[in-house]
Design a protein around this motif. Structure first.
Motif, PDB file in Angstrom:
ATOM      1  N   LYS A  57       2.468  -4.398   3.394  1.00  0.00           N
ATOM      2  CA  LYS A  57       3.762  -3.570   3.464  1.00  0.00           C
ATOM      3  C   LYS A  57       2.945  -1.915   3.389  1.00  0.00           C
ATOM      4  O   LYS A  57       2.552  -1.670   2.470  1.00  0.00           O
ATOM      5  CB  LYS A  57       4.664  -3.742   2.329  1.00  0.00           C
ATOM      6  CG  LYS A  57       5.617  -2.657   2.407  1.00  0.00           C
ATOM      7  CD  LYS A  57       6.609  -2.997   1.392  1.00  0.00           C
ATOM      8  CE  LYS A  57       7.567  -1.767   1.343  1.00  0.00           C
ATOM      9  NZ  LYS A  57       8.700  -1.927   0.234  1.00  0.00           N
ATOM     10  N   ASP A  58       3.229  -1.499   4.562  1.00  0.00           N
ATOM     11  CA  ASP A  58       2.483  -0.139   4.740  1.00  0.00           C
ATOM     12  C   ASP A  58       3.489   1.094   4.561  1.00  0.00           C
ATOM     13  O   ASP A  58       4.333   1.070   5.099  1.00  0.00           O
ATOM     14  CB  ASP A  58       1.660   0.261   5.943  1.00  0.00           C
ATOM     15  CG  ASP A  58       0.962   1.373   6.146  1.00  0.00           C
ATOM     16  OD1 ASP A  58      -0.077   1.550   5.731  1.00  0.00           O
ATOM     17  OD2 ASP A  58       1.683   2.434   6.660  1.00  0.00           O
ATOM     18  N   ALA A  59       3.145   1.873   3.327  1.00  0.00           N
ATOM     19  CA  ALA A  59       3.865   3.179   3.113  1.00  0.00           C
ATOM     20  C   ALA A  59       2.906   4.216   3.012  1.00  0.00           C
ATOM     21  O   ALA A  59       3.382   5.343   2.218  1.00  0.00           O
ATOM     22  CB  ALA A  59       4.709   2.998   1.917  1.00  0.00           C
ATOM     23  N   ASP A  63       0.833  -1.341   0.092  1.00  0.00           N
ATOM     24  CA  ASP A  63      -0.061   0.006  -0.158  1.00  0.00           C
ATOM     25  C   ASP A  63       0.931   1.190  -0.109  1.00  0.00           C
ATOM     26  O   ASP A  63       1.388   1.585   1.028  1.00  0.00           O
ATOM     27  CB  ASP A  63      -0.888   0.035   1.281  1.00  0.00           C
ATOM     28  CG  ASP A  63      -1.900   0.987   1.196  1.00  0.00           C
ATOM     29  OD1 ASP A  63      -2.006   1.722   0.078  1.00  0.00           O
ATOM     30  OD2 ASP A  63      -2.773   1.118   2.165  1.00  0.00           O
ATOM     31  N   ILE A  64       1.023   1.628  -1.343  1.00  0.00           N
ATOM     32  CA  ILE A  64       2.029   2.980  -1.291  1.00  0.00           C
ATOM     33  C   ILE A  64       1.247   4.072  -2.328  1.00  0.00           C
ATOM     34  O   ILE A  64       1.680   4.482  -3.508  1.00  0.00           O
ATOM     35  CB  ILE A  64       3.405   2.661  -1.712  1.00  0.00           C
ATOM     36  CG1 ILE A  64       4.335   3.820  -1.744  1.00  0.00           C
ATOM     37  CG2 ILE A  64       3.354   1.828  -2.905  1.00  0.00           C
ATOM     38  CD1 ILE A  64       5.799   3.473  -2.071  1.00  0.00           C
ATOM     39  N   SER A 103       6.503  -2.362   7.914  1.00  0.00           N
ATOM     40  CA  SER A 103       6.785  -0.801   7.518  1.00  0.00           C
ATOM     41  C   SER A 103       7.429  -0.771   6.211  1.00  0.00           C
ATOM     42  O   SER A 103       8.278  -1.313   5.969  1.00  0.00           O
ATOM     43  CB  SER A 103       7.763  -0.297   8.579  1.00  0.00           C
ATOM     44  OG  SER A 103       8.151   1.042   8.091  1.00  0.00           O
ATOM     45  N   GLY A 104       6.532   0.106   5.357  1.00  0.00           N
ATOM     46  CA  GLY A 104       7.291   0.354   4.205  1.00  0.00           C
ATOM     47  C   GLY A 104       7.863   1.531   3.871  1.00  0.00           C
ATOM     48  O   GLY A 104       8.056   2.214   2.745  1.00  0.00           O
ATOM     49  N   ASP A 105       8.194   2.451   5.075  1.00  0.00           N
ATOM     50  CA  ASP A 105       8.712   3.770   5.230  1.00  0.00           C
ATOM     51  C   ASP A 105       9.865   3.613   6.410  1.00  0.00           C
ATOM     52  O   ASP A 105       9.428   3.656   7.545  1.00  0.00           O
ATOM     53  CB  ASP A 105       7.571   4.664   5.299  1.00  0.00           C
ATOM     54  CG  ASP A 105       8.180   6.266   5.551  1.00  0.00           C
ATOM     55  OD1 ASP A 105       9.160   6.132   5.428  1.00  0.00           O
ATOM     56  OD2 ASP A 105       7.399   7.112   5.496  1.00  0.00           O
ATOM     57  N   ASP A 106      10.981   3.881   5.740  1.00  0.00           N
ATOM     58  CA  ASP A 106      12.159   3.595   6.945  1.00  0.00           C
ATOM     59  C   ASP A 106      11.872   4.498   8.024  1.00  0.00           C
ATOM     60  O   ASP A 106      12.089   3.983   9.226  1.00  0.00           O
ATOM     61  CB  ASP A 106      13.328   3.679   6.168  1.00  0.00           C
ATOM     62  CG  ASP A 106      13.686   2.738   5.396  1.00  0.00           C
ATOM     63  OD1 ASP A 106      13.051   1.706   4.981  1.00  0.00           O
ATOM     64  OD2 ASP A 106      14.867   2.627   4.637  1.00  0.00           O
ATOM     65  N   ALA A 107      11.531   5.602   7.951  1.00  0.00           N
ATOM     66  CA  ALA A 107      11.359   6.519   9.189  1.00  0.00           C
ATOM     67  C   ALA A 107      10.337   6.059  10.088  1.00  0.00           C
ATOM     68  O   ALA A 107      10.431   6.604  11.080  1.00  0.00           O
ATOM     69  CB  ALA A 107      11.253   7.987   8.463  1.00  0.00           C
ATOM     70  N   PRO A 135       7.719   3.548  14.973  1.00  0.00           N
ATOM     71  CA  PRO A 135       6.450   3.805  15.327  1.00  0.00           C
ATOM     72  C   PRO A 135       5.265   2.609  14.936  1.00  0.00           C
ATOM     73  O   PRO A 135       4.604   2.271  15.756  1.00  0.00           O
ATOM     74  CB  PRO A 135       6.247   5.208  14.359  1.00  0.00           C
ATOM     75  CG  PRO A 135       7.551   5.623  14.368  1.00  0.00           C
ATOM     76  CD  PRO A 135       8.361   4.731  14.234  1.00  0.00           C
ATOM     77  N   LEU A 136       5.530   2.245  13.742  1.00  0.00           N
ATOM     78  CA  LEU A 136       4.697   1.061  13.280  1.00  0.00           C
ATOM     79  C   LEU A 136       4.945  -0.172  14.261  1.00  0.00           C
ATOM     80  O   LEU A 136       3.955  -0.859  14.837  1.00  0.00           O
ATOM     81  CB  LEU A 136       4.939   0.705  11.960  1.00  0.00           C
ATOM     82  CG  LEU A 136       4.036   1.364  10.902  1.00  0.00           C
ATOM     83  CD1 LEU A 136       4.584   1.217   9.596  1.00  0.00           C
ATOM     84  CD2 LEU A 136       2.685   1.170  11.082  1.00  0.00           C
ATOM     85  N   LEU A 137       6.218  -0.419  14.689  1.00  0.00           N
ATOM     86  CA  LEU A 137       6.365  -1.494  15.301  1.00  0.00           C
ATOM     87  C   LEU A 137       5.896  -1.495  16.765  1.00  0.00           C
ATOM     88  O   LEU A 137       5.343  -2.283  17.337  1.00  0.00           O
ATOM     89  CB  LEU A 137       7.938  -1.836  15.638  1.00  0.00           C
ATOM     90  CG  LEU A 137       9.015  -2.372  14.421  1.00  0.00           C
ATOM     91  CD1 LEU A 137      10.077  -2.272  14.691  1.00  0.00           C
ATOM     92  CD2 LEU A 137       8.252  -3.687  14.191  1.00  0.00           C
TER      93      LEU A 137
END
Length: 324
Positions: free
Chosen positions: A166-168, A139-140, A188-192, A196-198
């Motif tokens: 995979k969430d971006a 999802d991006i 997490s699909g956004d490294d930054a 927060p997602l974890l």
């Protein structure tokens, strides 16, 4: 009941090392896969966005699965990314990837076509029906032009082969709702946004920066598993300038190859057109961020030697990427 996780937690969105003329550097691919597994990766997504899926031929995509399986030798899962914004082609690639030995499929929302959510639903269901492999929804909306809505994710979660996202998109409230109402695994699909997602229950990451440094993500995930927020936060903060260098100035693929080449870990930073290497001012910004990196496991920049000339421009491969 918790969903079994066949993928692991630290997954790398693998770059595809290439020669200066834009051909796949197969020896470089083997070395890089071995490097990231040795650094703590549980799984590797080949032929994803970071792997330049849009400009790879189908033959190259399938060979990346085969080579990944050979090099990993059971040490990490190999997941095929992409696969296409055309449903028939995506089904074909999923089947061929399964035959090539892939451990899973990551399918992105159809890009450019901008289908309705009914079309999105049908696209993903048909790919999931095509093989017995577990499927990750990607999802991006920033790249595809449309999101996978909350309601569509809930409907897709009922398919037995669709087990992860995979969430971006960065909508943590939606992630929490989905985690509460389904057994889907989230990556997490956004490294930054990995920590927060974890922290709200995600399973792991499919990371770009992990091409450069997988160990800190292993540390972060293990700390979250152990309930040690202090250690996880420390890893997050140490990674922050490296993530910024990799993800904010040029496409992640471009910056990652530039950095890996400067570290002597791949032979060329070349990307395929329409991607091009960083311009002078972009390279300077990347290097300024790297100057701020301190004590990141597995990524010492003491001997970093960037080569802006080698990275300049983009390559036209001999054979263009084809649909079928």
């Amino acid at each position: 009941m918790e969903q079994d996780n066949p993928f692991g937690q630290v997954l790398v969105a693998l770059v595809t090392p290439m020669t200066h003329d834009g051909e796949v550097d197969w020896a470089g691919v083997e070395k890089h896969i071995d490097d990231v597994i040795s650094a703590g990766a549980d799984g590797i997504v080949v032929t994803g966005t970071t792997g330049e899926t849009s400009t790879l031929t189908d033959a190259e995509k399938l060979k990346l699965v085969v080579v990944g399986k050979e090099v990993s030798a059971g040490r990490a899962k190999i997941i095929t990314g992409g696969p296409s914004n055309e449903t028939a082609h995506a089904i074909q690639l999923a089947k061929q990837s399964a035959d090539a030995g892939a451990d899973g499929v990551m399918a992105v929302t159809p890009y450019y076509n901008k289908p309705t959510q009914a079309g999105v639903l049908t696209h993903f269901r048909m790919i999931a029906d095509a093989t017995d492999l577990p499927l990750i929804l990607y999802d991006i909306p920033g790249r595809t032009g449309i999101p996978i809505t909350y309601e569509t994710i809930l409907r897709l979660a009922k398919h037995p082969n669709i087990i992860a996202v995979k969430d971006a998109k960065g909508d943590l409230a939606q992630v929490s709702r989905v985690l509460n109402q389904t057994e889907l695994l989230y990556f997490s699909g956004d490294d930054a946004n990995t920590l927060p997602l974890l922290s709200i229950g995600a399973t792991g990451l499919i990371g770009v920066t992990a091409n450069i440094a997988s160990q800190p993500y292993r540390t972060m995930v293990d700390a979250v598993n152990a309930g040690d927020l202090r250690t996880a936060t420390d890893a997050h903060q140490r990674l922050e300038p490296l993530v910024r260098a990799t993800m904010t100035h040029v496409p992640g693929t471009v910056a990652t190859k530039y950095i890996l080449h400067g570290l002597g870990r791949i032979k060329s930073p070349r990307v395929r057109l329409p991607l091009v290497g960083p311009e002078e001012w972009e390279a300077a910004l990347i290097e300024d961020e790297l100057d701020l990196v301190r004590d990141v496991e597995g990524a010492s920049f003491t001997n970093f030697r960037p080569d802006r000339n080698a990275a300049a421009g983009g390559a036209l491969p001999r054979i263009p990427g084809t649909t079928r």
